[in-house]
Write a protein that holds these residues in place. Sequence first.
Motif, PDB file in Angstrom:
ATOM      1  N   GLU A  28       0.940  -1.190   0.063  1.00  0.00           N
ATOM      2  CA  GLU A  28      -0.069  -0.114  -0.260  1.00  0.00           C
ATOM      3  C   GLU A  28       0.792   1.207  -0.122  1.00  0.00           C
ATOM      4  O   GLU A  28       0.413   2.381  -0.145  1.00  0.00           O
ATOM      5  N   TYR A  29       2.119   0.994   0.382  1.00  0.00           N
ATOM      6  CA  TYR A  29       2.998   2.492   0.370  1.00  0.00           C
ATOM      7  C   TYR A  29       4.112   2.176  -0.498  1.00  0.00           C
ATOM      8  O   TYR A  29       5.336   2.941  -0.223  1.00  0.00           O
ATOM      9  N   ASN A  51      -1.080   9.193   1.948  1.00  0.00           N
ATOM     10  CA  ASN A  51      -2.479   8.520   3.097  1.00  0.00           C
ATOM     11  C   ASN A  51      -2.120   7.000   3.537  1.00  0.00           C
ATOM     12  O   ASN A  51      -2.370   6.503   4.649  1.00  0.00           O
ATOM     13  N   SER A  52      -1.618   6.259   2.882  1.00  0.00           N
ATOM     14  CA  SER A  52      -1.540   4.842   2.968  1.00  0.00           C
ATOM     15  C   SER A  52      -0.297   4.621   3.802  1.00  0.00           C
ATOM     16  O   SER A  52      -0.250   3.834   4.894  1.00  0.00           O
ATOM     17  N   HIS A  56      -0.651   2.824   7.540  1.00  0.00           N
ATOM     18  CA  HIS A  56      -0.056   1.735   7.911  1.00  0.00           C
ATOM     19  C   HIS A  56       1.295   2.101   8.747  1.00  0.00           C
ATOM     20  O   HIS A  56       1.983   1.179   9.075  1.00  0.00           O
ATOM     21  N   ILE A 138      -6.453   6.592  -1.518  1.00  0.00           N
ATOM     22  CA  ILE A 138      -5.760   5.640  -0.759  1.00  0.00           C
ATOM     23  C   ILE A 138      -5.510   4.276  -1.573  1.00  0.00           C
ATOM     24  O   ILE A 138      -6.162   4.257  -2.837  1.00  0.00           O
ATOM     25  N   ARG A 139      -4.702   3.584  -1.155  1.00  0.00           N
ATOM     26  CA  ARG A 139      -4.261   2.289  -1.955  1.00  0.00           C
ATOM     27  C   ARG A 139      -4.935   1.079  -0.939  1.00  0.00           C
ATOM     28  O   ARG A 139      -5.062   1.132   0.141  1.00  0.00           O
ATOM     29  N   THR A 140      -5.536   0.276  -1.931  1.00  0.00           N
ATOM     30  CA  THR A 140      -5.882  -1.154  -1.620  1.00  0.00           C
ATOM     31  C   THR A 140      -5.046  -2.008  -2.198  1.00  0.00           C
ATOM     32  O   THR A 140      -5.007  -2.273  -3.445  1.00  0.00           O
ATOM     33  N   THR A 144      -4.751   2.244  -6.620  1.00  0.00           N
ATOM     34  CA  THR A 144      -5.302   3.513  -6.219  1.00  0.00           C
ATOM     35  C   THR A 144      -6.617   3.690  -6.404  1.00  0.00           C
ATOM     36  O   THR A 144      -7.519   3.409  -7.472  1.00  0.00           O
ATOM     37  N   ARG A 153     -13.054   3.127   7.027  1.00  0.00           N
ATOM     38  CA  ARG A 153     -11.494   3.241   6.731  1.00  0.00           C
ATOM     39  C   ARG A 153     -11.201   4.643   6.737  1.00  0.00           C
ATOM     40  O   ARG A 153     -10.091   5.155   7.356  1.00  0.00           O
TER      41      ARG A 153
END
Length: 492
Positions: A28-29, A51-52, A56, A138-140, A144, A153
């Motif tokens: 995610e980052y 944001n990720s 995390h 944000i990342r999943t 993105t 979340r």
Amino acid sequence: MQDKAKEKVVQNLDLLIDNLVSLPAETEYVEFKHNFSQAEEEAKDICALANSAAFHDAPAAYKIWGIEDSSHKIVGTNFNPKTKKKGNQELELWLRQHVSSNCYFEFHEIVRNGLPLVVLKIWPAFNQPVKYDNIVYIRTGSSTQKLETGSSRETELWKKIQKEVFEDQVALEDVAPTELADILDCNAYFDLLDAPRPQSPETVAHFFLEEGMAAAQDNGLISITNLGALLFARDLSKIPTVRRKKLRVLQYDGNGRIGALREREFSQGYALTLDSAIDYIDAIIPSRDVIQGATRVTRGAYPSIAIRELVANALTHQDFNMTGTGPIVELFDNRIEITNPGSPLVDVDRIVNDPPRSRNERTASLLRRLGFCEEAGSGWDKIIAACEHFHMPAPAIEIQQERSMRVTLRQTTPFKHLTPQERLDACYWHACICYAQGSHVTNQSLRERFDVKSSNAAQISRLIKEAIEAHLIKPVNPDTSPRYREYLPDWA
């Protein structure tokens, strides 16, 4: 020294790339890309990665061009962040205009095995989620996407971000104890505390870790926090998170901002530069000769203690979360303006008498221990008292669109040349300072404050009446004879 610093950056980037390509997949980052795509998509990714990283608890997020995302094989890239443009605008400038101001990022270029790579380091979101054109991403996994408003979340992201304090965030990573003194003036810290200088770099690092100016890393190295950088950096320009927090002093020719005579930036940390900044300002402000007893002395147009307190306040209580701006002192022929990012945490009208509140508690606490400021709330007492001693108008405090606080000092002005509002302001602040000192305003105390002769007491009586009508002051005892009547702030 510069070559050594560049070599260290390259070495750190080599280690970083080795560690990241060894990951089993993108996270995610962390994201890999062969070449640059569309600026809008890259901006969304920057927003999502910031944001990720916060979500995390990662110290940073990374996007690397020149690595195949499926195999993590180094393939090189044709992307050059220095020459890439969006329309007619440089890419980096365009990105900074379209992502929210709480997003810090920095491009690095490196060559591995003869192949060019671009590494983008992105600091975690702080204060609020990072947005691209006012939308939060944000990342999943490795994708993105927009962050759904009201989702669990989003709630969790806000909780993570609001725990973050700017002073505690990482400014520089992977610093060995032996390198700490190259970046921070460690000796100055011990000298200011009048403490012996440790001989061992490890012992020096221990003190900075205990103060929160550095943080331990799992790899045995240390990170320098924003607190350490802000106070003791040898050069703030070399540290991305604080490079825009430098104190600037500008002097203009005349009373407007058209003709600048000189400008100086103080690039060292605040604990290193405050005294020299005050000396510099004192040296360029107008001065005049006055007679004290039988002696002629040269006196600056403004009280040095007021300037020192205001500059120290601007440094200490600025809003660090506001990016792209820093504290500034501007000198004109008829005034000085001292501006810092962020609005005050207390009501401006009660700034002398209300209990002090510090936006940046770690900075204020450490500067107090180092002897630069007080947390007792007496700074404004000193400022008002100094202005009264110089028979100056009261300091004018402006809150500009809730984004900055500006304090203006004007030179000594006879009572007859003050505007009606300046007279009322001075009367009110005189009442506040008297109340803080356990006394009350009288006609005589105001005459002394304005340097008005007793034969003109009627002028002061009219001012008192106007201040009462404006609900700025009130009599302590209305039944007392007007000649002996005392006054206090209307809110008291």
